[in-house]
Structure formats: C-alpha cells, structure tokens
Design a protein around this motif. Structure first.
Motif: not given
Length: 286
Positions: A140-144, A171-173
């Motif tokens: 998720p840290e690379h969703d962009e 929550p991030k997931v």
C-alpha cells in the motif's frame, strides 16, 4: 490523465447477485497460456459453464515468489510457449466477445506491468474487459504506482490480508482496496497445507469488523469438501493450485480441459449447497 467513464462493476454485480442466492462465489485461478495458448483459451472460455463465478487469470512471470511449485511450473510452461502480457490481455478481449458478465481479475507481479508500461497496461486492460488486479508484491505504500491509477480506469485493486496482518497494518491494507479482500488462509506460498476452518472463520469474522468489502478465502483449498466448509462463512472461495495440478498431470490438452472443468463442476456444486436456506451472510453489498 483523464479518468475513464465509470462503468458498473462486474464484481459488485456478481457479489450482489450471489447475496440474493445466499451462497459464496467460486473463484478459480489459472495461469494464462498454460499449458499452451489454445488449451489455455479453451480452459478459460469453459470456466463459467462449469460453474465459476469469478476468474483469476495469472500473468506469467519468471520469478513468482508468492507461489508454490505448481503455479511456478505453470508460469514457466506458459512463458516457454511464448505467453506475454499482450497475449494475456488478448485472451481477455477474446473472452469478452462471448461473455460480458463474468468478472476477470488479473493476478501476478508488478515487474511485467512495469515493463509493459503502467498507463499503457491499465488502458489496454480496461479496454480488454479486465475488472480487477491482484499484485502481490506492491504494498500500500506504493499505491500511487498502480492502485490509484487503476481506480481511474475503473479497475478494482484487490488487497491481500494474511494471518500475519496485524491491527496496526490492516488500515493501510484496506485503505484503497476495492472489489473484494483476498484473505490468505495460510502463512506461506500457494498450494500449501489445508487451512483450519475454526481459525479461518474467526479470522474472517474479525476482518469483517474493519471492511464492508466481500471477503474471499484462498490458499490451500483443494477439495469440494474444503470449499463447502469455507464457503459457509466466507463470501468467496478461491481454488488455484488444485486446478493447475490437473493441467500438469494431464497427458494431453483434452485431458487437461476435462479434468479442470470436472473439478470446477464439483467445487461449484459444493459451494452452491454449502449453506442452510435461512443462513445469513453479513458483509456483502446490498
């Protein structure tokens, strides 16, 4: 980049219809191009009639680190027969000429998408009729990178939750997930040992407290009996390695087709009859 027009989600429509039928979805996984392009095409086209509700189509990659031996070998067989990202998308386009309703989710790794070109891939995938993506090595840290652009193209981004996903991480997931949540039933690679139903049910119920998305359970489900057991408390049951094993052990393309579709029919019958008529299933869209 201008977002494409929002279409009605096939995944949402599928889960809503199954809620009315009070049964879980049967999700099948096959690797695109395995064991050869023509057999793979026939396997794919026959899945809905055999009873599959949602299709996961693997994008072959030379280093499938989250997959066990069966799917690793399937990817190598497909690559050796010349399967590419472009050919995988072409398979979806051909499927859509005959079937406009069954959702197709592409599953795989970021490297082939990156090499293809993210914007080009998403545009081609949307035009082909792809409904969702599962990219196991893009957190998720690379969703962009892919998740958010996929949403602009009307493609759901399905997240994996695992037995090791803790309350701080969850929550991030879930933040930008859509379509459904894929709960990985075992800590390990695909094709692992069968999950424990009691532990799984508790984990799925706990996950429901944090999301309204349907919850699919996969990894380690190989038999109709296992599918029925897990289908009683999940919104979808995912079977992959057992189907891929049928292909590996078949002596011909015809035998592979018969074996895969035969197992799918047994799995389909099991999930259709796994719940009592009055049993309710929380968490599905109305």
């Amino acid at each position: 980049m201008q977002p494409t027009l929002q279409r009605t989600s096939r995944l949402d429509s599928c889960f809503a219809a199954l809620k009315q039928q009070n049964r879980p979805a049967l999700v099948s996984y096959l690797t695109a191009g395995d064991p050869d392009p023509e057999t793979s095409r026939r396997l794919l086209h026959g899945l809905p009639d055999a009873g599959v509700d949602i299709i996961e189509l693997g994008m072959p990659f030379s280093d499938p680190m989250a997959d066990g031996p069966a799917i690793q070998k399937a990817a190598l067989r497909a690559l050796e027969k010349g399967q590419t990202q472009a050919k995988t998308l072409a398979m979806v386009r051909q499927f859509r000429e005959q079937n406009s309703t069954t959702p197709i989710v592409l599953m795989g790794y970021y490297n082939p998408i990156y090499c293809y070109g993210v914007e080009r891939f998403l545009s081609d995938a949307a035009q082909a009729g792809v409904d969702g993506l599962i990219v196991v090595d893009l957190p998720p840290e690379h969703d962009e990178e892919l998740c958010q652009p996929a949403a602009q193209h009307g493609i759901d981004f399905i997240r994996l939750a695992t037995p090791t996903t803790d309350a701080k991480r969850l929550p991030k997931v879930l933040a930008n997930a859509s379509g459904f949540i894929y709960y990985v039933s075992v800590a390990g690679v695909t094709g692992g040992s069968a999950p424990t139903p009691e532990r799984l049910e508790g984990a799925v119920n706990q996950l429901r407290e944090h999301t309204q998305l349907p919850i699919a359970v996969g990894f380690g489900i190989r038999t109709a009996e296992q599918a029925a057991t897990i289908g009683r408390f999940s919104d979808a049951v995912v079977v992959g390695s057992a189907l891929v094993d049928c292909i590996e052990h078949a002596s011909s393309g015809e035998e592979a087709i018969a074996q895969v579709h035969g197992l799918v029919k047994a799995l389909s019958a099991s999930v259709r009859g796994c719940r009592e008529p009055q049993q309710e299933r929380a968490g599905l869209p109305a």
